[in-house]
Design a protein around this motif. Structure first.
Motif, mmCIF file in Angstrom:
data_model
loop_
_atom_site.group_PDB
_atom_site.id
_atom_site.type_symbol
_atom_site.label_atom_id
_atom_site.label_comp_id
_atom_site.label_asym_id
_atom_site.label_seq_id
_atom_site.Cartn_x
_atom_site.Cartn_y
_atom_site.Cartn_z
ATOM 1 N N GLU A 151 -4.880 3.702 2.915
ATOM 2 C CA GLU A 151 -5.407 2.488 2.283
ATOM 3 C C GLU A 151 -5.470 2.637 0.770
ATOM 4 N N GLU A 152 -5.978 3.777 0.320
ATOM 5 C CA GLU A 152 -6.164 3.971 -1.125
ATOM 6 C C GLU A 152 -4.825 3.999 -1.858
ATOM 7 N N ILE A 175 -0.783 -5.385 -2.635
ATOM 8 C CA ILE A 175 -2.185 -5.192 -2.252
ATOM 9 C C ILE A 175 -2.533 -6.228 -1.174
ATOM 10 N N THR A 199 -0.968 -1.147 5.819
ATOM 11 C CA THR A 199 -0.504 -0.209 4.785
ATOM 12 C C THR A 199 0.997 0.028 4.884
ATOM 13 N N TYR A 210 -3.485 0.474 -2.273
ATOM 14 C CA TYR A 210 -4.106 -0.247 -3.393
ATOM 15 C C TYR A 210 -3.594 0.278 -4.726
ATOM 16 N N ILE A 267 -12.003 0.079 -0.443
ATOM 17 C CA ILE A 267 -11.367 -0.363 -1.689
ATOM 18 C C ILE A 267 -12.426 -0.799 -2.699
ATOM 19 N N TRP A 312 -8.438 -7.391 -0.384
ATOM 20 C CA TRP A 312 -8.736 -6.048 -0.891
ATOM 21 C C TRP A 312 -8.987 -6.180 -2.394
ATOM 22 N N ASP A 313 -10.108 -6.781 -2.722
ATOM 23 C CA ASP A 313 -10.379 -7.195 -4.102
ATOM 24 C C ASP A 313 -11.652 -6.589 -4.686
#
Length: 368
Positions: free
Chosen positions: A289-290, A344, A310, A293, A173, A348-349
């Motif tokens: 994952e993508e 999110i 997820t 986000y 991420i 995951w920042d």
């Protein structure tokens, strides 16, 4: 302090890029990249190194294809020579590919500390070679950097010492956050003459889905059904293409109106395609994952996932088999505005690599 960062396959580039960048903030850290060449396509590899602003690898081992045993053995033999030459203080491995376990084994046997980024993930399916790689790498690493709560729970259940485990977030991420604007400026969607949300992206490459005729017939049926409603973009994996031709399904696939078969995409191009998709249909790990986000609906053809956050928190839905009827129903549901809403996940920042670099700098700093 000298660190060797291992890359072997496409997902590793996106994970090592933010780490290598974070290490540059510490003048005392010398960060080097070893590319095993486990998966190697000259064009794609160059694209990834250029797009992710990675320097040319300090070592390219040129391993190439072969069985898991052949690849593991060749990587170990070649990497041992690199370690003998470089005498690193730390060896950093990411993810779950063959290069990950092979280089970790060499490091441990040569008494070099190993840190594993993206540790603790478990699908529960030991038929997957990646699952074996994950379990073995975690069991021999000195420090384990975890992306989600499930990773902490798995490692605790396996009896791993808490002091070795660190919840830091997701370096995959980090790359997405860092390159999102650059990907948008490329405007791959517009270059293809498409509008945002006017298309569905499909990727399929796992042997369980693409090595048997039945699975491939279902994939073609899914494309046929979905293309009635939206353009389908299908960056096709060489394995998938070869098997479609082997089972004489290639002509049926290529005859589908509203389907665009694409070459494998660069990271920035694919990021732009993902962000603007109406739905993504995949069997990939990283895409789960993508899309979470990016808050894009994702249908994943797996009966389990090593990234449960997820599903629990994000936009991902697991579909246990390639049932074209089920997919058709899910696609219609999402297009009807009833997509699963996601959030999110914690940490995951975009700052995970910075946390890892700070920890490694503090932990492995030579005494004054």
């Amino acid at each position: 302090m000298k660190i060797l960062n291992i890359v072997g396959a496409r997902p590793n580039f996106m994970k090592v890029a933010p780490l290598h960048r974070a290490f540059q903030q510490y003048p005392q850290i010398q960060s080097k990249i070893v590319h095993t060449g486990q998966h190697y396509d000259a064009k794609m590899s160059d694209v990834f190194f250029n797009q992710l602003e990675l320097p040319k690898p300090d070592y390219f081992l040129g391993i190439g294809g072969g069985s898991h045993a052949q690849q593991t053995a060749r990587i170990m033999l070649e990497f041992e020579q690199v370690v003998e030459t470089e005498k690193p203080d730390v060896i950093l491995v990411v993810g779950d590919v063959t290069s990950t376990i092979a280089c970790a084994l060499v490091a441990v046997k040569m008494h070099i500390p190993v840190v594993h980024v993206e540790a603790g993930l478990r699908s529960g399916d030991r038929r997957m070679p990646e699952e074996i790689n994950r379990i073995l790498t975690d069991s021999i690493s000195d420090h384990l950097f975890v992306t989600e709560q499930a990773g902490l729970d798995n490692l605790k259940r396996e009896g791993v010492n808490d002091q070795k485990v660190h919840f830091v977030g997701n370096v995959m991420i980090d790359s997405l956050v860092h390159y999102r604007k650059k990907a948008a400026e490329l405007n791959t969607v517009g270059q293809m003459g498409l509008e945002p949300k006017s298309y569905v992206v499909m990727t399929m490459h796992r042997p369980a889905n693409v090595d048997a005729e039945g699975g491939l017939q279902s994939i073609v049926q899914i494309v046929e059904d979905t293309a009635v409603y939206k353009t389908v973009l299908f960056p096709i994996h060489p394995r998938t293409e070869n098997n479609l031709k082997r089972f004489e399904l290639w002509e049926r696939l290529t005859a589908i109106p509203n389907l665009r078969l694409l070459e494998p995409q660069g990271y920035l191009e694919f990021l732009n395609l993902m962000e603007n998709a109406a739905i993504i249909v995949t069997d990939s790990g990283g895409i789960q994952e993508e899309t979470t986000y990016l808050q894009v609906p994702c249908l994943t053809f797996r009966d389990s996932t090593e990234r449960p956050v997820t599903v629990e928190v994000g936009t991902n839905q697991l579909l246990a088999d390639l049932n074209s009827v089920t997919v058709h129903e899910k696609v219609l549901e999402i297009l009807d505005g009833k997509a699963k809403q996601g959030q999110i996940p914690q940490l995951w920042d975009g700052q995970a690599a910075g946390r890892i670099a700070a920890f490694i700098n503090e932990t492995y700093q030579e005494p004054a």
